[in-house]
Design a protein around this motif. Structure first.
Motif: not given
Length: 969
Positions: A145-173
């Motif tokens: 997968f490309t970064v864009r292709q994976s992101g549209q699936f993985a963000v569901v996992v990232g947001g399962h506590h109510g707030v999808p992460p923002d780009h700064g949080q992704v880069k920080g981790l």
């Protein structure tokens, strides 16, 4: 756990020893725990059950439409994402939190720092964000997968506590791999375990062979939102230890039995499947509604059903028709058809106020009881506003719907877990389900009546916004009185409509008085990008002059217009100027009511209501004047509404209509929702659409042949227009009216009414003139009467500046438009408001900040004891409210029923702040806990024994007869 019901090895059998030691949950005493693999299985299985039995058909179809394998792919994707949602717990930043469980992992080569050694660094790796990065990495490195292709699936996992992460949080981790895997020799073991868990989930949940085809998928953002919400719901259910017990007690429980026991114990009402009605239109209305004997279906109703059946796809249906034409019944009949065509699993009826929501709820229940359903069908219902539990109809359902949420084994199947009575083919069982309660889950009920705030929250950047979107995406949405929403609220409404259009949600909009420009805005908002290709069609939507008028907007199609005739009922209302002088008003009423009759006087402010009532009582006596306005406590307001309906309601239903003259002095509460009928109307000048609503209370029903049952002087419908100094070249509305509505809408209203004011002027014809007057008042290029041009131009500039300010302030936390397909939801609700809920602060987020305060009114007796107000239970003293402990449930509920919205004087910032500060000085800590949920967080207004107090420089006096009176100290 089997994906499709067939036997499979289960995750545990696919994993090595180290992966089995990764933990997901633990109890407080540290003895019970749940391994990650088991929680993965539980969550995936629950998602499968939700997909199969609960998720509405239109939601399943929308998700599946984006995938090459259709419904099968849709289910696989939902189950898999629910299964992997907690993969971020397989990281040292998470696992270190429970020392005993961390040691077990350490013994398997998964080394990690202690909780103390991490310090604050762990905050950079919440397990949702960590899971998003791990899943994206696995999709990219293992499946191309490309970064864009994976992101549209993985963000569901990232947001399962109510707030999808923002780009700064992704880069920080992303820059801190040590939070995801311990550096050194242990790194390889962490990586192996993470990939092993992800690989096992892919095999177990049936997606391993599908990921290659999914690389080319561009998931629309609405699909990402719905998947996120479904994962949240599945996680919440699977995280309930009463449904899914922890190890070691449940260590030997088979997965299939575990899920079956949990599902039996949850007893979640299944989705509603609406069969498309096959009856003819008269039969349909006769079977669904309690129509008067001999009543015929009105042309507007017939046209609404016809359009619902024939528009290319279910979409937006705007119904503009006069008051009393049966728009509510038309909307519900259309909703049933639209639900059947679209696969929607419920209905949300959005109304402007709590009072209108309360009035609609029993009508919704009556309709539901008449719907054809499967034998024993259970339908979840909700009244959605902050004081719903005080509504008797809903309170009855709450009591009947109480159940223990706990797993039920096969040997316990005879245990009674279903609330309510027996279902039948003729009547569904209506359930206020225990699990579907609370501000985040309640809107997931299938059938909801409530305030429009609940819909507007779907346009507000806030936590768990995905749940609100799932709640509305699975329903037909009906929006009543859409003309009643100001620019601030409309800014949110238009954005919500754009998302509803993207979801393909059928929407029915109701109004008696809708400006043409607003009609177009609503249609274009719903159509979204497809509106750009149908410019001529939307020009026609705005140019349409017919009335009644129905506008249908189906996705990707040109708008459809239909102009059915009115029902044949018509009347003329003669307008007359009346000097704004209380003595003149009293003299005129004395002359008009000399032979009896019932008059309605509508004022634009509560202060004018009370001043008017005081003078009229001096002239006509206490018993001849009734007051109705918004500044009554809730319990008194409900009693007032019931009394008005009993005395002034339609023939055959009103039992106590006065035989002698009687005058009701009311504020805007008389404009909508109350089916009341008066012989004479006096009204302050107001925007013309609202004046027409007020006219709808004049001669609303036929009383004898030629209105012969009314006093002879009052058989011609007349409206006396006051609240204006008519003497100058340009009318001058009174200050209170200008403060409420603004000068420009008032002058435009006066301008379009000029031709109807005067002795020989023609009457306002209802319904023929409704659209002409409304469009004339709100037209962009409206002309001004001679001599008015300069005054109207100045007023218009102030009005446009105010509306621009409203729109600008509303846009601060407004949700962004629907993004391009495939664009991940990263940062979807960034810079939002946190939690959005139906509290005073929550409602202020989607209504203009000038909304005034709400308080709970209590009373302090002369002996110092605090009680509920003493007139709620006639003949008895108020219930005691101890300040050193939580009041008992009866007293607390009685106090909560005494909510009161303070008037406009308290909406100005400096007064508002001072009032809040003074009110917060009385805040018994014992009332703030869960055991006092009725009063926790409420602002308490304490009246003395004479029902008076001071607040923010004002003297307040309350009575159950006149409500709240406010004067300056």
């Amino acid at each position: 756990m089997a994906f499709g019901g067939e036997l499979s090895p289960g995750l545990n059998d696919r994993l090595s020893g180290p992966a089995r030691t990764v933990w997901a949950k633990h109890d407080r005493d540290g003895h019970g725990w749940l391994p990650l693999w088991r929680h993965m299985e539980d969550s995936a299985a629950v998602a499968g059950r939700l997909w199969d039995e609960w998720l509405p058909g239109n939601v399943r179809a929308l998700i599946s439409r984006a995938l090459p394998g259709g419904l099968d792919d849709g289910r696989r994707l939902a189950v898999w994402l629910a299964g992997v949602h907690d993969i971020g717990k397989a990281t040292p930043a998470f696992a270190c939190q429970v020392e005993q469980l961390a040691y077990a992992m350490h013994d398997q080569g998964l080394e990690m720092k202690t909780l103390r050694q991490w310090g604050t660094d762990r905050r950079m790796a919440p397990h949702g964000l960590a899971g998003q990065l791990l899943l994206a990495e696995w999709l990219e490195e293992r499946h191309g997968f490309t970064v864009r292709q994976s992101g549209q699936f993985a963000v569901v996992v990232g947001g399962h506590h109510g707030v999808p992460p923002d780009h700064g949080q992704v880069k920080g981790l992303d820059d801190r791999e040590d939070l995801l895997r311990t550096p050194g020799e242990s790194r390889a073991q962490w990586l192996r375990v993470q990939q092993e868990l992800l690989g096992a989930c892919a095999e177990e949940f049936g997606v391993a062979g599908r990921l290659g085809d999914w690389r080319s998928v561009k998931l629309p953002q609405p699909v990402q939102v719905l998947l996120s919400a479904l994962v949240i719901v599945a996680d919440w259910i699977a995280s309930n230890p009463d449904l899914f017990p922890y190890f070691p007690q449940a260590a030997h429980q088979r997965g299939e039995e575990r899920v079956a026991a949990a599902w039996r114990g949850l007893q979640l009402p299944p989705r509603w499947r609406a069969p498309e009605p096959v009856e003819g239109i008269p039969e349909l209305f006769a079977s669904r509604f309690d129509l008067p004997s001999g009543a015929e279906v009105r042309p507007v109703q017939e046209a609404a059903v016809g359009l619902a059946r024939t528009m290319p796809e279910p979409g937006l249906l705007v119904i503009e028709a006069p008051m009393g034409e049966g728009k509510t019944e038309a909307a519900l009949a259309a909703a049933e058809i639209l639900a059947a065509r679209s696969g929607a699993g419920g209905v949300f009826f959005a109304l402007p106020t709590m009072a209108t929501g309360n009035a609609m709820f029993p009508r919704l229940l009556d309709w539901l009881k008449r719907l054809p359903t499967e034998d024993g069908a259970r339908l979840s219902v909700l009244l959605a506003h902050s004081k719903a539990a005080l509504n008797e109809d809903f309170a009855d359902l709450l009591r009947a719907g109480t159940q223990q949420i706990a797993a039920v084994g096969l040997d316990e199947e005879d245990r009674p877990v279903r609330p309510g009575g027996e279902g039948s083919a003729a009547s569904a069982e209506l359930v206020a389900h225990s699990w579907l309660r609370g501000r985040k889950k309640a809107m997931l009920s299938s059938f909801v009546a409530g305030t429009v705030d609940q819909l507007l929250f779907a346009g507000l950047k806030s936590r768990h916004l995905a749940l609100r979107h799932l709640a509305v995406a699975g329903k037909v949405v009906i929006i009543d009185e859409v003309h009643a929403y100001d620019t601030y609220m409309s800014t949110y409404l238009d954005r919500v409509l754009s998302w509803l259009g993207a979801y393909g949600v059928p929407v029915v909009v109701l109004s008696a008085t809708l400006p043409a420009s607003r009609r177009r805005q609503l249609a274009e908002a719903y159509a979204g990008e497809s509106a750009d290709g149908c410019a001529e069609g939307f020009d026609a939507v705005e140019a349409a002059e017919a009335y009644p008028l129905l506008t249908a907007v189906a996705p990707g199609s040109a708008p459809m217009l239909e102009a059915p005739p009115a029902s044949g009922r018509s009347s003329g209302v003669h307008l007359e100027r009346l000097e704004d002088d209380l003595g003149v008003l009293a003299d005129r009423l004395e002359a008009e009511l000399v032979d009896g009759g019932c008059a309605l006087v509508v004022r634009n402010t509560v202060q004018r209501v009370l001043e008017t009532a005081r003078v009229l009582r001096e002239r006509f006596g206490e018993g001849a004047v009734t007051v109705a306005h918004s500044c009554f406590i809730d319990v008194d307001r409900a009693a007032k509404d019931a009394a008005l309906l009993s005395r002034f309601g339609p023939p055959g239903k009103a039992k106590d209509r006065p035989t002698q003259r009687h005058i009701v002095v009311a504020s805007q509460v008389a404009e909508q929702s109350l089916d009341v009928d008066f012989d004479l109307l006096v009204s302050d000048l107001c925007p013309v659409d609202l004046l027409l609503q007020r006219m709808g209370r004049l001669h609303r029903h036929q009383r004898g042949d030629g209105q012969a049952e009314r006093p002879s002087r009052l058989r011609t419908a007349r409206c006396l227009l006051t609240g204006v100094d008519w003497a100058g070249e340009v009318p001058a509305p009174v200050r209170g009216s200008v403060a409420v509505y603004g000068e420009y809408p008032l002058l435009r209203s006066a301008a379009v009414l000029l031709d109807h004011l005067g002795g020989e002027a023609p009457p306002v014809r209802l319904p023929q003139d409704i659209s002409l007057l409304v469009q004339g008042a709100y037209a962009r290029d409206s002309s001004a009467p001679a001599g008015w041009a300069e005054a109207i131009a100045r007023a218009r500039q102030r009005y446009e500046d105010f509306r621009g300010d409203q729109a600008e302030r509303a846009a601060v936390f407004r949700l962004d438009p629907v993004g391009r397909p495939g664009r991940p939801l990263i940062g979807w609700v960034s810079a939002g408001v946190g939690d959005a809920d139906d509290t005073r602060a929550g409602r202020a987020q989607v209504r203009d900040g000038r909304e005034s305060l709400e308080v709970v009114v209590v009373q302090r007796r002369a002996d110092g004891v605090l009680t509920t107000v003493d007139w709620i239970d006639p003949g008895k003293a108020g219930l005691e409210l101890p300040e050193d402990r939580a009041p008992d449930a009866r007293a607390a509920m009685a106090a909560a029923a005494c909510g009161l919205r303070l008037p406009y004087q308290f909406s100005f910032p400096e007064v508002l702040d001072r009032a809040i500060a003074e009110l917060e000085q009385f805040c018994p800590q014992a009332w703030q806990g869960k055991e006092s949920h009725w009063l926790a967080g409420e602002l308490i207004l304490v009246l003395n024994a004479d029902c008076q107090t001071r607040l923010a420089g004002f003297q307040l006096r309350y009575s159950d007869v006149d409500g709240l009176e406010v004067t300056r100290d």
